[in-house]
Design an enzyme around this catalytic site. Structure first.
Site, PDB file in Angstrom:
ATOM      1  N   GLY A   8       0.813  -1.210   0.000  1.00  0.00           N
ATOM      2  CA  GLY A   8       0.000   0.000   0.000  1.00  0.00           C
ATOM      3  C   GLY A   8       0.849   1.264   0.000  1.00  0.00           C
ATOM      4  O   GLY A   8       0.535   2.232  -0.696  1.00  0.00           O
ATOM      5  N   SER A   9       1.920   1.271   0.769  1.00  0.00           N
ATOM      6  CA  SER A   9       2.760   2.469   0.848  1.00  0.00           C
ATOM      7  C   SER A   9       3.353   2.793  -0.515  1.00  0.00           C
ATOM      8  O   SER A   9       3.341   3.952  -0.948  1.00  0.00           O
ATOM      9  CB  SER A   9       3.885   2.280   1.869  1.00  0.00           C
ATOM     10  OG  SER A   9       3.345   2.054   3.146  1.00  0.00           O
ATOM     11  N   GLN A  55      -7.772   0.200   3.333  1.00  0.00           N
ATOM     12  CA  GLN A  55      -8.700  -0.362   4.322  1.00  0.00           C
ATOM     13  C   GLN A  55     -10.031  -0.782   3.698  1.00  0.00           C
ATOM     14  O   GLN A  55     -10.819  -1.488   4.316  1.00  0.00           O
ATOM     15  CB  GLN A  55      -8.979   0.658   5.432  1.00  0.00           C
ATOM     16  CG  GLN A  55      -7.797   0.905   6.354  1.00  0.00           C
ATOM     17  CD  GLN A  55      -7.413  -0.307   7.179  1.00  0.00           C
ATOM     18  OE1 GLN A  55      -8.245  -1.158   7.505  1.00  0.00           O
ATOM     19  NE2 GLN A  55      -6.136  -0.416   7.525  1.00  0.00           N
ATOM     20  N   SER A  63      -3.676  -3.163  -0.742  1.00  0.00           N
ATOM     21  CA  SER A  63      -2.576  -3.954  -0.208  1.00  0.00           C
ATOM     22  C   SER A  63      -3.072  -5.321   0.278  1.00  0.00           C
ATOM     23  O   SER A  63      -4.059  -5.402   1.005  1.00  0.00           O
ATOM     24  CB  SER A  63      -1.953  -3.193   0.957  1.00  0.00           C
ATOM     25  OG  SER A  63      -0.892  -3.927   1.508  1.00  0.00           O
ATOM     26  N   ALA A  64      -2.365  -6.384  -0.103  1.00  0.00           N
ATOM     27  CA  ALA A  64      -2.858  -7.743   0.139  1.00  0.00           C
ATOM     28  C   ALA A  64      -2.926  -8.136   1.616  1.00  0.00           C
ATOM     29  O   ALA A  64      -3.814  -8.881   2.030  1.00  0.00           O
ATOM     30  CB  ALA A  64      -1.986  -8.749  -0.623  1.00  0.00           C
ATOM     31  N   THR A  88      11.974  -7.483 -10.816  1.00  0.00           N
ATOM     32  CA  THR A  88      11.439  -8.829 -11.026  1.00  0.00           C
ATOM     33  C   THR A  88      10.186  -8.997 -10.185  1.00  0.00           C
ATOM     34  O   THR A  88      10.180  -8.678  -8.997  1.00  0.00           O
ATOM     35  CB  THR A  88      12.495  -9.877 -10.647  1.00  0.00           C
ATOM     36  OG1 THR A  88      13.648  -9.636 -11.440  1.00  0.00           O
ATOM     37  CG2 THR A  88      11.984 -11.289 -10.883  1.00  0.00           C
ATOM     38  N   CYS A 146       1.360   2.417  12.980  1.00  0.00           N
ATOM     39  CA  CYS A 146       2.529   3.214  12.614  1.00  0.00           C
ATOM     40  C   CYS A 146       2.962   4.165  13.708  1.00  0.00           C
ATOM     41  O   CYS A 146       4.121   4.519  13.794  1.00  0.00           O
ATOM     42  CB  CYS A 146       2.247   4.007  11.356  1.00  0.00           C
ATOM     43  SG  CYS A 146       1.452   3.008  10.118  1.00  0.00           S
TER      44      CYS A 146
HETATM   45  C1  LIG Z   1      -1.842  -0.379   5.937  1.00  0.00           C
HETATM   46  C2  LIG Z   1      -2.146   0.883   5.230  1.00  0.00           C
HETATM   47  C3  LIG Z   1      -1.250   1.435   4.298  1.00  0.00           C
HETATM   48  C4  LIG Z   1       0.111   0.851   4.037  1.00  0.00           C
HETATM   49  O1  LIG Z   1       0.060  -0.369   3.379  1.00  0.00           O
HETATM   50  P1  LIG Z   1       1.345  -1.330   3.427  1.00  0.00           P
HETATM   51  O2  LIG Z   1       1.001  -2.444   2.508  1.00  0.00           O
HETATM   52  O3  LIG Z   1       1.512  -1.751   4.844  1.00  0.00           O
HETATM   53  O4  LIG Z   1       2.506  -0.517   2.926  1.00  0.00           O
HETATM   54  C5  LIG Z   1      -1.632   2.582   3.636  1.00  0.00           C
HETATM   55  N1  LIG Z   1      -2.825   3.155   3.858  1.00  0.00           N
HETATM   56  C6  LIG Z   1      -3.714   2.656   4.727  1.00  0.00           C
HETATM   57  C7  LIG Z   1      -5.037   3.321   4.904  1.00  0.00           C
HETATM   58  C8  LIG Z   1      -3.395   1.506   5.452  1.00  0.00           C
HETATM   59  O5  LIG Z   1      -4.277   1.025   6.332  1.00  0.00           O
END
Ligand SMILES: *Cc1c(COP(=O)(O)O)cnc(C)c1O
Length: 378
Positions: free
Chosen positions: A69-70, A177, A197-198, A235, A323
């Site tokens: 996600g980041s 989320q 994000s998985a 990759t 975080c």
């Molecule tokens: C967890 C989260 C992220 C970050 O995702 P990662 O896969 O851990 O890098 C970003 N935004 C929100 C709203 C999240 O809950």
């Protein structure tokens, strides 16, 4: 153990892991190779990409796999900013975004971009008037999250999307989320970019994706061999991508049933807390929130102390977000909805998953009540 921190991460479902495993040990070929062992993996990635695309109603050419996600947030915001800076340097976001968005904006600010941070109301919903009034000729991007990771509030994404479209501005939403918890149709919503994000929906950590609507003008962040249609080199994380495909498929296969269960456990937890503990308040919107999110302010107790007491009983919850749980700064989200520093430090987040049970919820209420009573007597 009772795990109530699903917004931080989830375990990998057995079916997901089983599908990933061969790609570590046997089917390990590089997808860019031109012999069978590698080439097969090109097809594997294609299948996973189609699964992911189908679930959010995107075209598979609009899905770009990332390391999570980041990275997807960084890619969307920095990529659009750098590619469109000839048009303007103004970006609009909110005060309650994840750090992956806020700190990317701060980075761009240091490069000369101008950032506006929109307020939210006491429930965490973005102020649409302020959003409209913040738009200028130089605005190139609006980035507003789909659902908040701390308080669970769901934002009016369709309305924001319309505002962006009417003003010819790209709209990115951090849906980390939301994906897995809410049904998403990118075409109906009209968003240009959407991050997910998985590991937030029972897939593996270290893999995510960015939906980029066709014809969006965006730069790549990671330069190299030109994988992911030249937009994200490196990759491919084949086992991760396979896991993400399987996990997203499962979340939506059992969607109604899981959502109903999680929702009813959430209501049980809220009722249990309010019936047993005095002087508490729910943070976030009462109804317009993620099915599994309960964030409460408990007057007179320090949430870190409470968290450790629950930890002793193998109950895992969160104070603030994962975080910033480790440091002392109060949550920027709780501050943005009007809590004082002290109130923010007395707030606890529970995020429920589909494997939790009513017995677990009742036990947590009991332990929490005893712990709060103990702390308040001190
Ligand atoms: C967890 C989260 C992220 C970050 O995702 P990662 O896969 O851990 O890098 C970003 N935004 C929100 C709203 C999240 O809950």
């Amino acid at each position: 153990m009772i795990y109530l921190d699903h917004a931080a991460t989830t375990f990998v479902k057995k079916e997901v892991f089983d599908e990933m495993e061969p790609y570590f040990t046997k089917k390990f070929g590089n997808p860019s190779a031109i012999y069978k062992l590698g080439e097969f993996n090109k097809e594997t990635i294609k299948v996973a990409r189609e699964k992911v695309a189908r679930v959010i109603n995107a075209d598979s050419s609009e899905i770009y796999f990332t390391s999570g996600g980041s990275e997807a947030d960084n890619f969307a915001i920095t990529g659009v900013a750098l590619k469109n800076m000839y048009k303007g340097n103004h970006i609009i976001t909110t005060k309650i975004e994840h750090k992956a968005v806020l700190n990317t904006c701060e980075y761009l600010k240091n490069l000369g971009f101008e950032i506006s941070y929109i307020d939210v109301d006491k429930d965490g919903i973005v102020n649409l008037n302020m959003l409209k009034n913040s738009i200028k000729d130089s605005t190139i991007l609006i980035s507003i999250m789909f659902a908040n990771n701390e308080i669970g509030t769901i934002e009016p994404i369709q309305e924001i999307s319309e505002i962006a479209r009417n003003n010819n501005i790209y709209f990115h939403t951090d849906a980390v989320q939301a994906v897995g918890n809410i049904k998403i149709d990118v075409k109906k919503l009209g968003v240009d970019l959407l991050s997910f994000s998985a590991h937030k929906f029972y897939g593996p950590k270290g893999v995510g994706a960015l939906y980029i609507k066709n014809r969006t003008k965006i730069d790549s962040l990671i330069h190299g061999g030109g994988q992911e249609n030249k937009m994200r080199s490196g990759t491919e994380n084949v086992p991760g991508i396979v896991g993400m495909g399987k996990a997203i498929e499962l979340s939506y296969r059992d969607f109604e049933e899981n959502t109903k269960k999680v929702f009813s456990l959430k209501e049980r937890l809220i009722n249990g807390l309010f019936n047993n503990i005095s002087d508490i308040k729910l943070n976030g919107h009462r109804n317009n929130r993620l099915a599994g999110n309960v964030n409460v302010f408990i007057n007179g107790v320090n949430s870190t102390t409470l968290l450790y007491m629950l930890n002793m009983k193998d109950i895992y919850v969160s104070s603030g977000s994962a975080c910033n749980a480790a440091n002392d700064t109060p949550s920027h989200v709780l501050k943005a909805i009007g809590l004082t520093d002290e109130e923010a430090h007395s707030s606890l987040r529970f995020t429920i998953g589909s494997e939790n049970t009513e017995e677990e919820i009742d036990y947590v209420v009991k332990v929490l009540k005893e712990s709060v009573d103990k702390l308040r007597k001190l």
